[in-house]
Design an enzyme around this catalytic site. Structure first.
Site, PDB file in Angstrom:
ATOM      1  N   LYS A 151       0.842  -1.188   0.000  1.00  0.00           N
ATOM      2  CA  LYS A 151       0.000   0.000   0.000  1.00  0.00           C
ATOM      3  C   LYS A 151       0.884   1.248   0.000  1.00  0.00           C
ATOM      4  O   LYS A 151       1.770   1.404   0.852  1.00  0.00           O
ATOM      5  CB  LYS A 151      -0.914   0.010   1.231  1.00  0.00           C
ATOM      6  CG  LYS A 151      -1.997  -1.055   1.203  1.00  0.00           C
ATOM      7  CD  LYS A 151      -3.041  -0.769   0.127  1.00  0.00           C
ATOM      8  CE  LYS A 151      -4.225  -1.725   0.227  1.00  0.00           C
ATOM      9  NZ  LYS A 151      -5.259  -1.435  -0.794  1.00  0.00           N
ATOM     10  N   LYS A 247     -13.737  -7.168  -7.474  1.00  0.00           N
ATOM     11  CA  LYS A 247     -14.123  -7.365  -6.075  1.00  0.00           C
ATOM     12  C   LYS A 247     -15.633  -7.557  -6.034  1.00  0.00           C
ATOM     13  O   LYS A 247     -16.378  -6.763  -6.625  1.00  0.00           O
ATOM     14  CB  LYS A 247     -13.726  -6.157  -5.215  1.00  0.00           C
ATOM     15  CG  LYS A 247     -12.232  -5.954  -5.078  1.00  0.00           C
ATOM     16  CD  LYS A 247     -11.931  -4.715  -4.249  1.00  0.00           C
ATOM     17  CE  LYS A 247     -10.438  -4.494  -4.103  1.00  0.00           C
ATOM     18  NZ  LYS A 247     -10.131  -3.218  -3.392  1.00  0.00           N
TER      19      LYS A 247
END
Length: 328
Positions: A151, A247
């Site tokens: 991240k 997703k």
């Protein structure tokens, strides 16, 4: 046959904290839809409301409850495709109906979805955003894992990327900027990723501000996340992206995710199967698509201090397909 819908909000502590460019949290709050038929069989689906897409726990619970009467009267997954927008609420209901249908028919969900049997898959393991020193330390602790997802957060990202590579010299790397890069920084960040041997970059620029990706050299494949929800968004990705992150919470369930995967493949996109931070119940339906993907990022349960029981079986970064007692 009359069916009954229940909705529950559950909280699971995260191991430490989960930090991305948009903020940090220490718990995962999930919404579970349970559909029971007249013979006592139940189907469950879990979703994770996401503020980035204008969702709250309260709004998602309310939207699911708004469909209680339709579910009771026999609404199908196809009906949900027409009557609900993509998002977390539809995901929970879609997956619950998939689970219930599998139990009613005595057939595995993958067959109902028209897919081959799920296989053991290797998932990415996410390293939270931090300063280079802490991220290098986290990478060193996770260096035994074959695939790490890093991240990033904008300013200072080249240093973070280099630090993670020092900490995990042999792991494959995906980086996820969560829309934090800008036109004036993307080339330097791309160069840092090339130097570190990064294999994939997720959503470097803000959704709606990513036209630049069609104009610059892309030495590393770029994957759309926030820029894509369901099949309706594929046209806008032309020439900008090389891969998509599917997703279930964005697509609005496994039903749409399967169709999205087929259409994206036909258009030449590589596939990532991703997740929000949820429990094994949220990952289980996505596992049906994992062996059809180039990248699997279903590490939600690995980031929790505790998962639900029964859960998916993990061996390091290997995920085993769900057992019927969990889902499907």
């Amino acid at each position: 046959m009359t069916r009954h819908l229940d909705v529950a909000v559950e909280t699971f502590p995260i191991a430490g904290a989960f930090t991305i460019a948009r903020g940090s949290r220490t718990e995962a709050v999930v919404v579970v839809a349970t559909v029971t038929d007249g013979e006592g069989r139940i189907g469950r689906g879990e979703c994770v409301p996401y503020a980035r897409y204008g969702e709250t726990v309260e709004s998602v619970v309310a939207l699911i409850r708004d469909h209680a009467e339709a579910i009771a009267m026999g609404a199908t997954r196809a009906d949900l495709q027409v009557g609900m927008k993509p998002g977390a609420a539809r995901n929970a209901l879609d997956c619950a109906l998939f689970d219930l249908e599998a139990k009613q028919l005595g057939r595995p969900a993958f067959e109902i979805a028209g897919l081959s049997a799920p296989q053991v898959a290797t998932t990415a393991y996410t390293l939270s955003l931090g300063d280079p020193e802490s991220m290098e330390a986290a990478a060193r602790q996770a260096a035994h894992r074959p695939l790490l997802k890093v991240k990033l957060g904008g300013t200072g990202d080249p240093e973070r990327i280099a630090a993670v590579r020092r900490g995990a010299p042999d792991s494959r790397l995906i980086v996820d900027a969560n829309e934090a890069w800008r036109a004036e920084t993307i080339e330097a960040n791309l160069a840092a990723c090339v130097a570190a041997g990064v294999g994939l970059i997720e959503q470097p620029l803000p959704a709606g501000e990513d036209a630049l990706l069609a104009e610059i050299a892309r030495p590393i494949p770029i994957c759309a996340d926030e820029s894509l929800h369901d099949r309706a968004g594929l046209d806008a990705l032309s020439r900008r992206y090389d891969a998509i992150n599917i997703k279930l919470d964005k697509a609005g369930g496994l039903t749409e995710a399967v169709m999205l995967a087929h259409e994206a493949r036909a258009r030449g996109f590589s596939l990532m199967i991703g997740c929000m931070v949820g429990t094994s119940l949220a990952m289980a339906p996505a596992m049906l698509l994992a062996h059809h993907a180039d990248y699997v990022d279903l590490d939600g349960p690995l980031l929790l201090a505790r998962d639900r029981e029964p859960g998916l079986r993990f061996e390091g970064s290997l995920i085993h397909p769900p057992e019927p007692a969990l889902w499907g």
